[in-house]
Design an enzyme around this catalytic site. Structure first.
Site, PDB file in Angstrom:
ATOM      1  N   CYS A   1      23.914 -41.339  17.766  1.00 52.24           N
ATOM      2  CA  CYS A   1      23.861 -39.809  17.188  1.00 52.24           C
ATOM      3  C   CYS A   1      23.633 -38.856  18.511  1.00 52.24           C
ATOM      4  O   CYS A   1      23.383 -37.653  18.216  1.00 52.24           O
ATOM      5  CB  CYS A   1      22.610 -39.924  16.378  1.00 52.24           C
ATOM      6  SG  CYS A   1      20.777 -40.353  17.134  1.00 52.24           S
TER       7      CYS A   1
ATOM      8  N   GLU B   1      13.363 -53.547  13.830  1.00 48.78           N
ATOM      9  CA  GLU B   1      12.969 -52.159  13.654  1.00 48.78           C
ATOM     10  C   GLU B   1      11.613 -51.999  14.102  1.00 48.78           C
ATOM     11  O   GLU B   1      10.742 -52.756  13.870  1.00 48.78           O
ATOM     12  CB  GLU B   1      13.573 -51.628  12.375  1.00 48.78           C
ATOM     13  CG  GLU B   1      12.646 -50.307  11.824  1.00 48.78           C
ATOM     14  CD  GLU B   1      13.094 -49.181  12.509  1.00 48.78           C
ATOM     15  OE1 GLU B   1      14.075 -49.061  12.757  1.00 48.78           O
ATOM     16  OE2 GLU B   1      12.126 -48.464  12.649  1.00 48.78           O
TER      17      GLU B   1
HETATM   18  N1  SAH Z   1      20.424 -48.138  11.398  1.00 49.97           N
HETATM   19  C1  SAH Z   1      19.674 -47.358  10.542  1.00 49.97           C
HETATM   20  C2  SAH Z   1      18.637 -46.445  11.174  1.00 49.97           C
HETATM   21  C3  SAH Z   1      18.749 -45.859  12.588  1.00 49.97           C
HETATM   22  S1  SAH Z   1      17.879 -44.639  13.265  1.00 49.97           S
HETATM   23  C4  SAH Z   1      20.120 -46.591   9.612  1.00 49.97           C
HETATM   24  O1  SAH Z   1      21.378 -46.622   9.662  1.00 49.97           O
HETATM   25  O2  SAH Z   1      19.706 -46.327   8.523  1.00 49.97           O
HETATM   26  C5  SAH Z   1      17.143 -45.296  14.543  1.00 49.97           C
HETATM   27  C6  SAH Z   1      16.049 -46.332  14.147  1.00 49.97           C
HETATM   28  O3  SAH Z   1      15.445 -46.874  15.456  1.00 49.97           O
HETATM   29  C7  SAH Z   1      15.128 -45.657  13.416  1.00 49.97           C
HETATM   30  O4  SAH Z   1      14.745 -46.271  12.430  1.00 49.97           O
HETATM   31  C8  SAH Z   1      13.727 -46.003  14.434  1.00 49.97           C
HETATM   32  O5  SAH Z   1      12.668 -45.910  13.640  1.00 49.97           O
HETATM   33  C9  SAH Z   1      14.039 -46.948  14.992  1.00 49.97           C
HETATM   34  N2  SAH Z   1      13.590 -47.348  16.537  1.00 49.97           N
HETATM   35  C10 SAH Z   1      13.331 -46.135  17.523  1.00 49.97           C
HETATM   36  N3  SAH Z   1      12.888 -47.063  18.720  1.00 49.97           N
HETATM   37  C11 SAH Z   1      13.153 -48.340  18.520  1.00 49.97           C
HETATM   38  C12 SAH Z   1      13.000 -49.410  19.470  1.00 49.97           C
HETATM   39  N4  SAH Z   1      12.462 -49.288  20.581  1.00 49.97           N
HETATM   40  N5  SAH Z   1      13.134 -50.675  18.761  1.00 49.97           N
HETATM   41  C13 SAH Z   1      13.666 -50.767  17.516  1.00 49.97           C
HETATM   42  N6  SAH Z   1      13.642 -49.737  16.758  1.00 49.97           N
HETATM   43  C14 SAH Z   1      13.388 -48.414  17.159  1.00 49.97           C
END
Ligand code: SAH
Length: 455
Positions: free
Chosen positions: A410, A334
């Protein structure tokens, strides 16, 4: 054929746009029309004309769609929160599923998979566990809480929101009364003056624990005792905090939180995993459907207790922890460091010791770990933001040669794009399950399973 401004035409609405507007065609020319629904026959006036598409205003509903319903909320049109409350819930579900199938066909290039019927909510109301209301004053100088009207920053007062937990009504009434009684100043955005900017609440679906957090343009809350005395009378009150945001910005929360009463977090559960949620933590806002979504991901992952799993874009580790009890090990990646701290803390809290979390971009961390340590995966789960997965990441995933890829999405358009890429590289789309996480909005969550094609 092309149209120009002020032209009038009659069209049948055949699709739903990304903001809930209807879309129809007149002689091949695409027209976006607010306030229309799939199935409407409408007379529209072109208000903005481009070469291949334009925007129309609804002049007359010649024949209303059978999918129309009566919105429950009087503010549904003005408030951006519910884009399609005027569409019957069953029809909302159908449109969402058809949208996903259409994009998988047209962008993803595939119809060859099993589509399960979309899972909607039995009761699609009062489902959100988090509110962020701006605070303002009405003409008489009384405190109001509600939502911003259109693209403006004037606040339309709302006493009852049908997608929020009903306990918020009492909480907001207490705070408004307290502001009026003690003449607490409220924030004025243009002048960048005044104290109380927003009110954030979170309520644990399973625990009934309540958090109230006042977002302040300042660090001290006058008459805090009087407010606390009233709020703590509410059953379940667990955390009363302030968040300091002195910046001239649209971003709601600042990065500093002070606990005024109780503890600085509430606890809630998804399945049998507990999570501590502070004012700044990311947490899914529809706990009922989140559980449905994660159970689907778990089901599609079909884990054996010897399986190595990567959970990319893991947030606070919600999916990782959900899967960890069924796998040998789950590694989460993340980009936000604070979220990873929460993920580690949540793992500890639940006594889960077979997870490892990495801070960084998934498209950097995974290739680096693969090069350096030859990490492997039986199953890879991704849950990216709307823009979908970086191609560099998809490349690395394919190199790691997992049996299954579970993609939680999403945004079905970027999902379809990524499915196409993976289908070109040895994976096959097997199953698709849509889940309605946000009833009355146009958003839809989708979980898909892709399996390695056996030679
Ligand atoms: N799986 C989690 C969050 C999904 S939302 C849940 O269900 O609660 C998508 C997440 O991706 C967010 O937390 C955002 O901060 C993260 N994110 C965005 N771009 C990213 C990247 N390039 N690498 C890793 N994480 C990323």
């Amino acid at each position: 054929m092309s149209f120009k401004k002020n032209d009038i035409c009659e069209i049948k609405i055949e699709d739903l746009g990304i903001n809930g507007e209807g879309i129809g065609k007149a002689d091949g020319y695409t027209i976006f029309v607010k306030d229309t629904v799939i199935g409407d026959m409408a007379r529209v006036k072109i208000i903005k004309a481009k070469k291949h598409y334009g925007y129309g205003r609804l002049m007359e509903l010649i024949a209303p769609s059978a999918f129309r319903g009566t919105p429950r909320c009087a503010h549904a049109r003005a408030c951006g929160g519910c884009q399609i409350q005027h569409v019957q819930y069953e029809a909302q579900l159908r449109f969402k599923q058809e949208k996903v199938a259409g994009l998988l066909e047209h962008i993803g290039g595939t119809k060859d998979y099993v589509m399960y019927p979309i899972i909607g909510m039995e009761d699609p109301w009062f489902y959100r566990n988090k509110v962020q209301y701006p605070v303002g004053l009405d003409k008489e100088g009384h405190a109001v809480t509600g939502f911003y009207a259109g693209r403006t920053h004037s606040i339309i007062p709302v006493e009852q929101c049908f997608i929020q937990d009903e306990r918020n009504e009492k909480i907001m009434a207490i705070i408004r009364r307290w502001i009026d009684t003690f003449h607490i100043s409220v924030y004025d955005e243009t002048a960048h003056r005044g104290l109380v900017r927003h009110i954030l609440t979170r309520i644990g679906r399973h625990t009934d624990e309540i958090m109230v957090c006042l977002i302040l343009n300042g660090s001290h809350l006058p008459h805090a005792e009087e407010l606390i005395t009233e709020l703590k009378k509410l059953p379940g009150m667990t955390s009363i905090c302030i968040n300091i945001n002195r910046d001239k910005t649209n971003v709601i929360l600042g990065d500093q939180v002070k606990c005024l009463w109780g503890q600085s977090y509430i606890t809630d559960r998804i399945g049998d995993v507990s999570y501590q949620i502070s004012p700044l933590s990311f947490f899914q806002v529809n706990p009922v459907q989140t559980e449905v979504l994660y159970r689907t991901a778990l089901d599609f992952a079909d884990l054996k207790d010897t399986d190595m799993v990567w959970d990319l874009y893991c947030g606070i580790g919600t999916i990782s922890l959900f899967l960890a009890r069924h796998a040998r090990k789950v590694c989460g990646v993340e980009i936000i460091p604070q979220a990873i701290e929460d993920a580690r803390e949540n793992a500890r809290l639940n006594g889960i010791d077979n997870t490892e979390f990495f801070v960084g971009k998934a498209e950097d961390v995974l290739p680096a770990e693969y090069e350096k340590r030859h990490v492997r995966a039986d199953v890879i789960v991704v849950d990216p933001p709307r823009k979908g997965c970086d191609e560099k990441l998809l490349d690395c995933m394919v190199k790691m040669d997992p049996e299954r890829i579970v993609y939680v999405s999403c945004d079905p358009a970027t999902l379809a794009r990524d499915v196409k890429i993976l289908e070109g590289r040895g994976y096959k789309l097997e199953k698709v399950q849509c889940v309605d996480m946000f009833p009355h909005s146009v958003h839809v969550e989708t979980v898909v399973l892709m399996s390695k094609v056996k030679e």
